[in-house]
Design a protein around this motif. Structure first.
Motif, mmCIF file in Angstrom:
data_model
loop_
_atom_site.group_PDB
_atom_site.id
_atom_site.type_symbol
_atom_site.label_atom_id
_atom_site.label_comp_id
_atom_site.label_asym_id
_atom_site.label_seq_id
_atom_site.Cartn_x
_atom_site.Cartn_y
_atom_site.Cartn_z
ATOM 1 N N LEU A 1 26.759 25.517 33.740
ATOM 2 C CA LEU A 1 27.313 26.410 32.722
ATOM 3 C C LEU A 1 28.847 26.371 32.757
ATOM 4 O O LEU A 1 29.507 26.296 31.711
ATOM 5 C CB LEU A 1 26.791 27.837 32.948
ATOM 6 N N ALA A 2 29.392 26.398 33.970
ATOM 7 C CA ALA A 2 30.853 26.380 34.108
ATOM 8 C C ALA A 2 31.432 25.108 33.482
ATOM 9 O O ALA A 2 32.444 25.153 32.779
ATOM 10 C CB ALA A 2 31.249 26.472 35.582
ATOM 11 N N SER A 3 30.758 23.966 33.710
ATOM 12 C CA SER A 3 31.247 22.704 33.135
ATOM 13 C C SER A 3 31.174 22.725 31.617
ATOM 14 O O SER A 3 32.035 22.165 30.946
ATOM 15 C CB SER A 3 30.407 21.527 33.630
ATOM 16 N N ALA A 4 30.132 23.345 31.099
ATOM 17 C CA ALA A 4 29.966 23.343 29.643
ATOM 18 C C ALA A 4 31.067 24.150 28.963
ATOM 19 O O ALA A 4 31.597 23.748 27.926
ATOM 20 C CB ALA A 4 28.591 23.897 29.278
ATOM 21 N N ILE A 5 31.432 25.274 29.548
ATOM 22 C CA ILE A 5 32.512 26.079 28.963
ATOM 23 C C ILE A 5 33.858 25.417 29.269
ATOM 24 O O ILE A 5 34.784 25.463 28.482
ATOM 25 C CB ILE A 5 32.489 27.527 29.524
ATOM 26 N N ASN A 6 33.920 24.788 30.459
ATOM 27 C CA ASN A 6 35.118 24.041 30.873
ATOM 28 C C ASN A 6 36.377 24.904 30.847
ATOM 29 O O ASN A 6 37.445 24.450 30.433
ATOM 30 C CB ASN A 6 35.294 22.805 29.989
ATOM 31 N N ALA A 7 36.223 26.135 31.258
ATOM 32 C CA ALA A 7 37.372 27.044 31.281
ATOM 33 C C ALA A 7 38.418 26.516 32.255
ATOM 34 O O ALA A 7 38.071 26.015 33.327
ATOM 35 C CB ALA A 7 36.911 28.440 31.706
ATOM 36 N N ASN A 8 39.667 26.638 31.891
ATOM 37 C CA ASN A 8 40.758 26.277 32.797
ATOM 38 C C ASN A 8 41.350 27.567 33.349
ATOM 39 O O ASN A 8 42.062 28.300 32.654
ATOM 40 C CB ASN A 8 41.818 25.480 32.047
ATOM 41 N N LEU A 9 41.038 27.834 34.630
ATOM 42 C CA LEU A 9 41.444 29.110 35.201
ATOM 43 C C LEU A 9 42.845 29.100 35.803
ATOM 44 O O LEU A 9 43.154 29.865 36.698
ATOM 45 C CB LEU A 9 40.421 29.601 36.239
ATOM 46 N N GLY A 10 43.703 28.221 35.269
ATOM 47 C CA GLY A 10 45.110 28.310 35.640
ATOM 48 C C GLY A 10 45.745 29.515 34.951
ATOM 49 O O GLY A 10 46.529 30.243 35.540
ATOM 50 N N GLY A 11 45.379 29.708 33.697
ATOM 51 C CA GLY A 11 45.984 30.795 32.924
ATOM 52 C C GLY A 11 44.939 31.654 32.227
ATOM 53 O O GLY A 11 43.887 31.151 31.821
ATOM 54 N N TRP A 12 45.258 32.919 32.061
ATOM 55 C CA TRP A 12 44.309 33.867 31.461
ATOM 56 C C TRP A 12 43.939 33.465 30.039
ATOM 57 O O TRP A 12 42.782 33.490 29.656
ATOM 58 C CB TRP A 12 44.913 35.278 31.470
ATOM 59 N N GLN A 13 44.953 33.018 29.291
ATOM 60 C CA GLN A 13 44.679 32.679 27.889
ATOM 61 C C GLN A 13 43.687 31.541 27.766
ATOM 62 O O GLN A 13 42.978 31.447 26.777
ATOM 63 C CB GLN A 13 45.983 32.251 27.219
ATOM 64 N N LEU A 14 43.658 30.677 28.743
ATOM 65 C CA LEU A 14 42.764 29.517 28.688
ATOM 66 C C LEU A 14 41.369 29.863 29.180
ATOM 67 O O LEU A 14 40.471 29.041 29.136
ATOM 68 C CB LEU A 14 43.344 28.386 29.547
ATOM 69 N N SER A 15 41.209 31.061 29.702
ATOM 70 C CA SER A 15 39.941 31.402 30.344
ATOM 71 C C SER A 15 39.784 32.921 30.461
ATOM 72 O O SER A 15 39.630 33.435 31.559
ATOM 73 C CB SER A 15 39.929 30.809 31.757
ATOM 74 N N PRO A 16 39.845 33.616 29.325
ATOM 75 C CA PRO A 16 39.915 35.085 29.422
ATOM 76 C C PRO A 16 38.757 35.708 30.211
ATOM 77 O O PRO A 16 38.992 36.411 31.195
ATOM 78 C CB PRO A 16 39.908 35.548 27.966
ATOM 79 N N MET A 17 37.530 35.423 29.811
ATOM 80 C CA MET A 17 36.408 36.030 30.524
ATOM 81 C C MET A 17 36.260 35.418 31.918
ATOM 82 O O MET A 17 36.003 36.120 32.901
ATOM 83 C CB MET A 17 35.111 35.853 29.720
ATOM 84 N N ALA A 18 36.419 34.106 32.018
ATOM 85 C CA ALA A 18 36.246 33.443 33.311
ATOM 86 C C ALA A 18 37.245 33.982 34.337
ATOM 87 O O ALA A 18 36.892 34.224 35.496
ATOM 88 C CB ALA A 18 36.416 31.928 33.153
ATOM 89 N N THR A 19 38.499 34.192 33.926
ATOM 90 C CA THR A 19 39.493 34.731 34.855
ATOM 91 C C THR A 19 39.076 36.118 35.337
ATOM 92 O O THR A 19 39.159 36.417 36.538
ATOM 93 C CB THR A 19 40.884 34.799 34.184
ATOM 94 N N GLU A 20 38.617 36.951 34.425
ATOM 95 C CA GLU A 20 38.198 38.299 34.844
ATOM 96 C C GLU A 20 36.970 38.229 35.757
ATOM 97 O O GLU A 20 36.815 39.044 36.665
ATOM 98 C CB GLU A 20 37.928 39.190 33.624
ATOM 99 N N MET A 21 36.089 37.252 35.505
ATOM 100 C CA MET A 21 34.918 37.082 36.385
ATOM 101 C C MET A 21 35.350 36.621 37.782
ATOM 102 O O MET A 21 34.788 37.031 38.789
ATOM 103 C CB MET A 21 33.911 36.108 35.756
ATOM 104 N N GLU A 22 36.359 35.755 37.838
ATOM 105 C CA GLU A 22 36.859 35.343 39.153
ATOM 106 C C GLU A 22 37.471 36.541 39.885
ATOM 107 O O GLU A 22 37.230 36.739 41.084
ATOM 108 C CB GLU A 22 37.896 34.209 39.041
ATOM 109 N N ALA A 23 38.251 37.343 39.152
ATOM 110 C CA ALA A 23 38.870 38.515 39.783
ATOM 111 C C ALA A 23 37.792 39.463 40.317
ATOM 112 O O ALA A 23 37.916 40.029 41.408
ATOM 113 C CB ALA A 23 39.768 39.226 38.779
ATOM 114 N N GLN A 24 36.723 39.607 39.550
ATOM 115 C CA GLN A 24 35.619 40.461 39.994
ATOM 116 C C GLN A 24 34.928 39.864 41.232
ATOM 117 O O GLN A 24 34.580 40.585 42.175
ATOM 118 C CB GLN A 24 34.604 40.603 38.849
ATOM 119 N N THR A 25 34.782 38.542 41.224
ATOM 120 C CA THR A 25 34.169 37.871 42.377
ATOM 121 C C THR A 25 35.001 38.107 43.638
ATOM 122 O O THR A 25 34.463 38.396 44.707
ATOM 123 C CB THR A 25 34.052 36.350 42.108
ATOM 124 N N VAL A 26 36.319 37.989 43.494
ATOM 125 C CA VAL A 26 37.210 38.223 44.641
ATOM 126 C C VAL A 26 37.022 39.649 45.159
ATOM 127 O O VAL A 26 36.898 39.880 46.369
ATOM 128 C CB VAL A 26 38.687 37.958 44.248
#
Ligand SMILES: *Cc1c(COP(=O)(O)O)cnc(C)c1O
Length: 500
Positions: A111-136
């Protein structure tokens, strides 16, 4: 004309019809499910040389001029890997510290590959970045570490330790070390303190980040492979008298060799009193803080300035997933951000490029985010406690086997060795010890080759010993009970050969 152009669709060779994508995906998932159904009947590892494996791959083949059928390629790749891999998902894989991969993590990676979010910046990965922050935050909570800490997912334990090391380096320097480097250090040289049982990440870190490996003060350990506190105090005192700068003290929550937990609460208060950064390497053992029946010293990690953990070990995430946690988020950001602090206005978005070494970043948090929710805190509590209990069962089974010598058992690592009956009284005699070392070294090779189980080794007080580590939700009681018989059978055969 314009109308025709609007409906034109570029056909790129890398693209695929969604029909093909569906068919290939279903087929791959079917094969992987069959593989998981049968994994216990497979050999744990293969008995082939690098040359043989290169031959099977046709490794010397040149890059193909033209493309090939993706269906055939995917089938071929699956065949190559299923026939020529070591399976750490096998119930009898107990080598090093590598876990069975959680099935939900396998799907999560897709799933992560399919969305291919780039978690360098929030704009490139809005939901994914928040999910990473939640994971942390969730990882911190599982450990009993302050959940308002700074943190980031990285590739593994080494990298997780590196990031913490760099945060500590900026903190210890009373000058702008980022601009001046260590060439223009106006103060004394940095020193780091770690027990002799510390993982090799510490050598790599001191080397890579300019201190040099000679900056490591290797502190001796006690009988149970834990850092010796009085030797540590002595080393710090000496260095300070010489004008050196203690940069960091490392405590390990679960050493790689034997699973020893350093006296973390004592280290924490010593570091606090002496204003030295306290780092805990919890790559292997930190999540054991969830289990009831473990050395309570592990909870001292909650007082650390930074903690490195490895979700691809005891959270059973497929490789790769490590995580750095730093108590003060600003101290992590400061080590990596090249945005001036005046760009901070209030509720700002998280840009992970400011919290680590990577620029473009993949979504390795997703598989961890999924697994944590699939099982909950109680699920991890149960699985980790079970791994520990099974390791103790294994240790007991070894103790009850006359030809096996049980040595250590801490967290989910136990060590032992094979000692032929007639050599047991000579235990300690130098010639016998030498023979036992080479016997066990060769025995390990035989065991791996057999594919019946997979263990690794440790060296304890100059003895080469066998080592099993259970970070494996597939291991059950019968697997654990099989170890003595398999080891003794191969040990006897080998001993006969060597003495013939
Ligand atoms: C595994 C381990 C490491 C290294 O972690 P990787 O994920 O292999 O990079 C470092 N320290 C300890 C204690 C470990 O167990």
């Amino acid at each position: 004309m314009a109308k025709v152009r609007a409906t034109e669709k570029r056909i790129a060779p890398i693209d695929m019809s969604t029909g093909d994508f569906r068919r290939m995906g279903y087929k791959l998932v079917d094969r992987l499910a069959d593989f998981m159904d049968n994994i216990a009947n497979c050999k744990v590892s293969i008995d082939k040389t690098p040359e043989q494996v290169r031959g099977i791959l046709d490794a010397q083949r040149e890059v193909p001029e033209n493309g090939a059928s993706p269906t055939e390629l995917l089938t071929h790749a699956t065949d190559l890997l299923l026939d020529n891999s070591l399976f750490n998902g096998h119930p009898r894989f107990w080598g090093y510290i590598t876990s069975s991969p959680a099935p939900i993590g396998i799907l999560g990676d897709m799933l992560a590959s399919a969305i291919n979010a780039n978690l360098g910046g929030w704009q490139l990965s809005p939901m994914a970045t928040e999910m990473e922050a939640q994971t942390v935050r969730w990882i911190a909570e599982l450990l009993g570490y302050p959940s308002n800490c700074g943190g980031i997912l990285v590739s593994g334990g080494n990298m997780a330790n590196f990031l913490c090391f760099l945060a500590a380096r900026v903190e210890a320097a009373k000058y702008n070390v980022q601009a001046k480097g260590l060439n223009e250090n106006p103060n004394g040289p940095f020193r780091v303190y770690a027990s002799k049982e510390t993982h090799t990440w510490i050598q790599k870190a001191t080397d890579l980040f300019g201190l040099g490996t000679d900056s490591i003060r290797w502190i001796k350990t006690d009988q149970k492979q834990r850092i010796d506190l009085s030797a540590l105090r002595e080393a710090v005192k000496n260095d300070r008298q010489n004008g050196d700068i203690p940069m960091m003290i490392v405590g390990t929550a679960g050493t790689v060799s034997t699973g020893a937990v350093d006296p973390l609460p004592e280290l924490a208060s010593y570091c606090r009193e002496n204003k030295i950064w306290f780092h805990v390497d919890g790559a292997y053992g930190a999540f054991a803080a969830l289990a009831d029946d473990v050395d309570q010293a592990i909870h001292g990690l909650s007082e650390a300035d930074s903690v490195a953990v490895d979700p691809h070990k005891w959270l059973y995430a497929p490789l790769e997933a490590g995580c750095s946690l730093v108590r003060d988020p600003e101290k992590l950001r400061r080590a990596f951000s090249y945005h001036p602090p005046y760009y901070h206005f209030g509720e700002e978005a998280t840009n992970y490029v400011d919290f680590g070494m990577q620029n473009s970043r993949g979504f390795r948090a997703l598989k961890v985010w999924l697994a944590i929710q699939q099982v909950g805190k109680s699920g991890y509590q149960r699985m980790i406690s079970e791994d520990i209990r099974l390791t103790r069962e294994m240790f007991r089974a070894v103790e009850n086997t006359p030809e096996l010598e049980a040595l250590t058992c801490d967290l989910s690592i136990m060590t032992f060795r094979y000692v032929p009956v007639d050599l047991q009284e000579k235990d300690g005699d130098p010639e016998t010890e030498e023979y036992l070392n080479s016997l066990n070294e060769e025995l390990l090779v035989r065991l791996k080759r057999s594919g019946e189980l997979f263990i690794s080794n440790a060296v304890i007080n100059d003895r080469f010993v066998l080592r099993a580590c259970i970070v494996n939700f597939r291991t059950s009681q019968s697997d654990v009970e099989a170890l003595p018989e398999i080891t003794v059978r191969h040990g006897q055969a080998l001993d006969r050969e060597l003495r013939a």
